[in-house]
Design a protein around this motif. Structure first.
Motif, PDB file in Angstrom:
ATOM      1  N   GLN B  18     -35.804  17.597  85.900  1.00  0.00           N
ATOM      2  CA  GLN B  18     -35.548  18.125  87.006  1.00  0.00           C
ATOM      3  C   GLN B  18     -36.611  19.675  86.985  1.00  0.00           C
ATOM      4  N   VAL B  19     -37.351  20.228  88.112  1.00  0.00           N
ATOM      5  CA  VAL B  19     -37.726  20.989  88.641  1.00  0.00           C
ATOM      6  C   VAL B  19     -38.079  21.543  89.698  1.00  0.00           C
ATOM      7  N   THR B  20     -38.109  23.122  89.346  1.00  0.00           N
ATOM      8  CA  THR B  20     -38.367  23.969  90.851  1.00  0.00           C
ATOM      9  C   THR B  20     -39.503  24.637  91.280  1.00  0.00           C
ATOM     10  N   LEU B  21     -39.794  24.424  92.032  1.00  0.00           N
ATOM     11  CA  LEU B  21     -40.977  25.119  92.766  1.00  0.00           C
ATOM     12  C   LEU B  21     -40.756  26.146  93.691  1.00  0.00           C
ATOM     13  N   GLU B  52     -35.196  29.872 107.558  1.00  0.00           N
ATOM     14  CA  GLU B  52     -33.658  29.129 106.638  1.00  0.00           C
ATOM     15  C   GLU B  52     -33.841  28.099 106.943  1.00  0.00           C
ATOM     16  N   THR B  53     -34.506  26.621 108.382  1.00  0.00           N
ATOM     17  CA  THR B  53     -33.575  26.060 108.283  1.00  0.00           C
ATOM     18  C   THR B  53     -34.847  25.140 107.765  1.00  0.00           C
ATOM     19  N   GLN B  54     -34.884  23.914 107.607  1.00  0.00           N
ATOM     20  CA  GLN B  54     -35.610  22.287 107.380  1.00  0.00           C
ATOM     21  C   GLN B  54     -35.693  21.892 108.764  1.00  0.00           C
ATOM     22  N   SER B  65     -36.225  17.965  97.255  1.00  0.00           N
ATOM     23  CA  SER B  65     -35.905  18.613  98.340  1.00  0.00           C
ATOM     24  C   SER B  65     -36.062  20.015  98.200  1.00  0.00           C
ATOM     25  N   GLY B  66     -35.266  21.184  99.864  1.00  0.00           N
ATOM     26  CA  GLY B  66     -36.075  22.270  99.439  1.00  0.00           C
ATOM     27  C   GLY B  66     -35.353  23.483 100.299  1.00  0.00           C
ATOM     28  N   ARG B  67     -35.548  24.591 100.246  1.00  0.00           N
ATOM     29  CA  ARG B  67     -34.415  25.368 100.590  1.00  0.00           C
ATOM     30  C   ARG B  67     -35.525  26.744 101.125  1.00  0.00           C
ATOM     31  N   GLN B  68     -35.191  27.231 102.322  1.00  0.00           N
ATOM     32  CA  GLN B  68     -35.985  28.568 102.561  1.00  0.00           C
ATOM     33  C   GLN B  68     -34.706  29.926 102.782  1.00  0.00           C
ATOM     34  N   SER B  79     -35.220  16.129  91.757  1.00  0.00           N
ATOM     35  CA  SER B  79     -34.718  16.008  90.370  1.00  0.00           C
ATOM     36  C   SER B  79     -35.059  14.185  89.980  1.00  0.00           C
ATOM     37  N   THR B  80     -34.287  14.069  89.078  1.00  0.00           N
ATOM     38  CA  THR B  80     -35.391  12.531  88.622  1.00  0.00           C
ATOM     39  C   THR B  80     -36.335  12.527  88.388  1.00  0.00           C
ATOM     40  N   LEU B  81     -37.430  12.951  87.556  1.00  0.00           N
ATOM     41  CA  LEU B  81     -38.646  12.885  87.857  1.00  0.00           C
ATOM     42  C   LEU B  81     -39.163  11.716  87.704  1.00  0.00           C
ATOM     43  N   GLU B  82     -40.441  11.526  88.301  1.00  0.00           N
ATOM     44  CA  GLU B  82     -40.581  10.149  87.468  1.00  0.00           C
ATOM     45  C   GLU B  82     -42.618  10.286  87.769  1.00  0.00           C
ATOM     46  N   LEU B  83     -43.119   9.356  87.081  1.00  0.00           N
ATOM     47  CA  LEU B  83     -44.225   8.992  86.770  1.00  0.00           C
ATOM     48  C   LEU B  83     -45.328   9.627  87.956  1.00  0.00           C
ATOM     49  N   GLY B  84     -44.534   8.817  88.949  1.00  0.00           N
ATOM     50  CA  GLY B  84     -45.633   9.287  90.060  1.00  0.00           C
ATOM     51  C   GLY B  84     -45.617   9.956  91.258  1.00  0.00           C
ATOM     52  N   ASP B  85     -44.259  11.404  90.641  1.00  0.00           N
ATOM     53  CA  ASP B  85     -44.511  12.707  90.928  1.00  0.00           C
ATOM     54  C   ASP B  85     -45.259  13.623  90.863  1.00  0.00           C
TER      55      ASP B  85
END
Lengths: 112, 112
Positions: B18-21, B52-54, B65-68, B79-85
């Motif tokens: 998984q990754v967080t940006l 702070e709301t989607q 997913s995201g958050r503010q 999450s659960t990264l795929e090659l296509g990501d």
């Protein structure tokens, strides 16, 4: 049906001439219209936005909006080699909807 | 006035991880949107946060997913990264919803 359509190009224009970029959109409820410039390997840069029918000028750039015909265009006067980039048309289809909807972009080449 | 700041600029991850940006908007801007850019699909809207709301979500799976936060900074998680990501992930900052959006430099994610 694609929501925002642009000719992918490349569009080749001689230096000093007027470059004309066009974009059509499918949803008549579209509210706001934007032009972004993207150089290779860089992020999009906002260069013009237009909300009402008619023309809007900013320096060498003019955005034109015709809601009846559902098209928006960008004119670049006195084209310079530094204007060579991909130009992305973006539309806010409806307030509160899916953010910016982008066309695939037109690759513009200004020939010295 | 500082622009939109995204970190990190480059990431290489393995499938399944998984990754967080992260994205820090322009000071005073309250809306943050995320986009994915790939050569095949172009720029596609992921989601938008405001106060702070989607507010809106694009057509992406729940792995995205995201958050503010209260200071308007935003994070995006995949999450659960795929090659296509593998793509350029762009954050855009706006003063309000549905107004001009300014992009950060992007995060280039490569999934191997």
């Amino acid at each position: 049906q694609k929501e925002v359509e642009q000719n992918s190009g490349p569009l080749s224009v001689p230096e000093g001439a007027i470059a004309s970029l066009n974009c059509t959109y499918s949803d008549r409820g579209s509210q706001s219209f934007f032009w972004y410039r993207q150089y290779s390997g860089k992020s999009p840069e906002l260069i013009m936005f237009i909300y009402s029918n008619g023309d809007k000028e900013d320096g060498r750039f003019t955005a034109q909006l015709n809601k009846a015909s559902q098209y928006v265009s960008l004119l670049i006067r006195d084209s310079q080699p530094s204007d060579s980039a991909t130009y992305l048309c973006a539309v806010i289809v409806r307030r509160g909807a899916d953010g910016l909807t982008f066309g695939k972009g037109t690759h513009l080449i200004i020939q010295p | 006035k500082a622009g939109v700041t995204q970190t990190p600029r480059y990431l290489i991850k393995t499938r399944g991880q998984q990754v967080t940006l992260s994205c820090s908007p322009i000071s005073g801007h309250r809306s943050v949107s995320w986009y994915q850019q790939t050569p095949g699909q172009g720029l596609q809207f992921l989601f938008e946060y405001f106060s702070e709301t989607q507010r809106n979500k694009g057509n992406f799976p729940g792995r995205f997913s995201g958050r503010q936060f209260s200071n308007s900074r935003s994070e995006m998680n995949v999450s659960t990264l795929e090659l296509g990501d593998s793509a350029l992930y762009l954050c855009a900052s706006s003063l309000q919803q549905n107004t001009e959006a300014f992009f950060g430099q992007g995060t280039r994610l490569t999934v191997v």
